[in-house]
Design an enzyme around this catalytic site. Structure first.
Site, PDB file in Angstrom:
ATOM      1  N   ARG A  36      -6.644  -5.872   4.443  1.00 13.12           N
ATOM      2  CA  ARG A  36      -5.462  -5.059   5.055  1.00 13.12           C
ATOM      3  C   ARG A  36      -5.528  -4.426   5.913  1.00 13.12           C
ATOM      4  O   ARG A  36      -5.025  -3.924   6.354  1.00 13.12           O
ATOM      5  CB  ARG A  36      -5.536  -4.583   3.268  1.00 13.12           C
ATOM      6  CG  ARG A  36      -5.141  -6.061   2.107  1.00 13.12           C
ATOM      7  CD  ARG A  36      -4.383  -4.906   1.480  1.00 13.12           C
ATOM      8  NE  ARG A  36      -4.439  -5.934   0.259  1.00 13.12           N
ATOM      9  CZ  ARG A  36      -3.722  -6.271  -0.665  1.00 13.12           C
ATOM     10  NH1 ARG A  36      -3.511  -4.751  -1.202  1.00 13.12           N
ATOM     11  NH2 ARG A  36      -3.801  -7.171  -1.716  1.00 13.12           N
ATOM     12  N   ASP A 140       7.651   3.261  -8.306  1.00 17.74           N
ATOM     13  CA  ASP A 140       5.936   2.847  -7.276  1.00 17.74           C
ATOM     14  C   ASP A 140       5.517   3.888  -6.942  1.00 17.74           C
ATOM     15  O   ASP A 140       6.436   4.521  -6.068  1.00 17.74           O
ATOM     16  CB  ASP A 140       6.784   1.335  -6.627  1.00 17.74           C
ATOM     17  CG  ASP A 140       5.581   0.438  -6.531  1.00 17.74           C
ATOM     18  OD1 ASP A 140       5.475  -0.225  -7.487  1.00 17.74           O
ATOM     19  OD2 ASP A 140       4.604   1.348  -6.439  1.00 17.74           O
TER      20      ASP A 140
END
Length: 276
Positions: A36, A140
């Site tokens: 990532r 979120d």
């Protein structure tokens, strides 16, 4: 060795992620962190570790950093027994009320809140609740997945994620067959109108909700990314916003922890709040 692969740099990233989000990735997740990081570093165009860390630490590209490390595995009607509990046990209790208020914590790309919305609209129909109004707050930390969720457009592999047969999904989604296994699903306005998407970090010390605001809270498959003490704090905060006799749904591998003496447990990680 590339600077991203140094142990010291990985530990700095791990600590920074924990500080900003509460997400804890131990040494076993080094490969995930590296994968990532590489894309993010290219995007930020940082020439070295110090430059990268300085930018993130000082708030530059902070949201991109957070988005890069969130995990967004979700499906429509995942752990379907909890949606059937919502339909069969919870909703009959609200037949004499005007509505129901639901919090969907860690809503990811939107499949979960739209599954909740479809279940509530179906319940409204089968129980004949003409003026009943469900409302859902879906939160979120990741702004990318919230944007996806608001669009409400999905490609679903029905072999991997079979869709429920107890509900007529065509009433709530525009559905087209793509091939033998995949379908296109788009949330209809009747679903979208029920859901409000908001950015919120569960790790924050306070949530912008009223005490006992929600009848139902879904907090599924997100606590596992936090340390146990942080899980306890998140549950305590969420619990303060759940009404007495309200229902808390957790994920299959999650635990109610310190709240066990304040709830009644029904089946698989379904909890009824019986005292504050």
């Amino acid at each position: 060795m590339n600077f991203t692969e140094s142990r010291a740099f990985l530990n700095e990233i791990r600590a920074l992620l924990l500080q900003k989000t509460g997400i804890f990735l131990d040494d076993s997740k080094d490969t995930l962190i590296l994968n990532r990081l590489r894309k993010l570093i290219k995007h930020i165009n940082a020439p070295n570790a110090d430059s990268f860390l300085a930018q993130i630490s000082h708030g530059n590209n902070e949201q991109e950093f957070i988005n890069a490390f969130t995990t967004n595995k979700t499906d429509f009607f995942r752990e379907g027994f909890q949606f059937l509990d919502l339909l069969d046990r919870v909703m009959p209790q609200y037949c004499n009320k005007n509505g129901i208020h639901v919090l969907c914590a860690a809503s990811s790309t939107g499949e979960e809140p739209y599954s909740i919305a479809a279940t509530l609209l179906y319940a409204k129909e089968i129980y004949g609740l003409q003026s009943f109004k469900p409302t859902i707050i879906a939160i979120d930390i990741d702004t990318d997945v919230l944007e996806w969720a608001q669009n409400g457009v999905y490609t679903v592999n029905t072999k991997i994620s079979p869709q429920p047969t107890w509900i007529d999904l065509d009433k709530y989604f525009n559905i087209k067959q793509i091939d033998a296994q995949q379908i296109y699903m788009e949330a209809k306005p009747c679903l979208k109108s029920l859901v409000t998407f908001k950015q919120l970090n569960l790790y924050h010390h306070r949530y912008p909700f009223a005490p006992q605001e929600f009848d139902i809270i879904f907090c599924r498959n997100v606590l596992i990314y936090f340390k146990v003490n942080d899980q306890k704090q998140i549950l305590k905060k969420l619990f303060s916003h759940l009404k007495l006799n309200g229902t808390l749904y957790l994920g299959h591998s999650e635990n109610i922890l310190d709240l066990s003496d304040k709830v009644s447990r029904l089946g698989q990680n379904t909890f009824i709040k019986n005292r504050d």
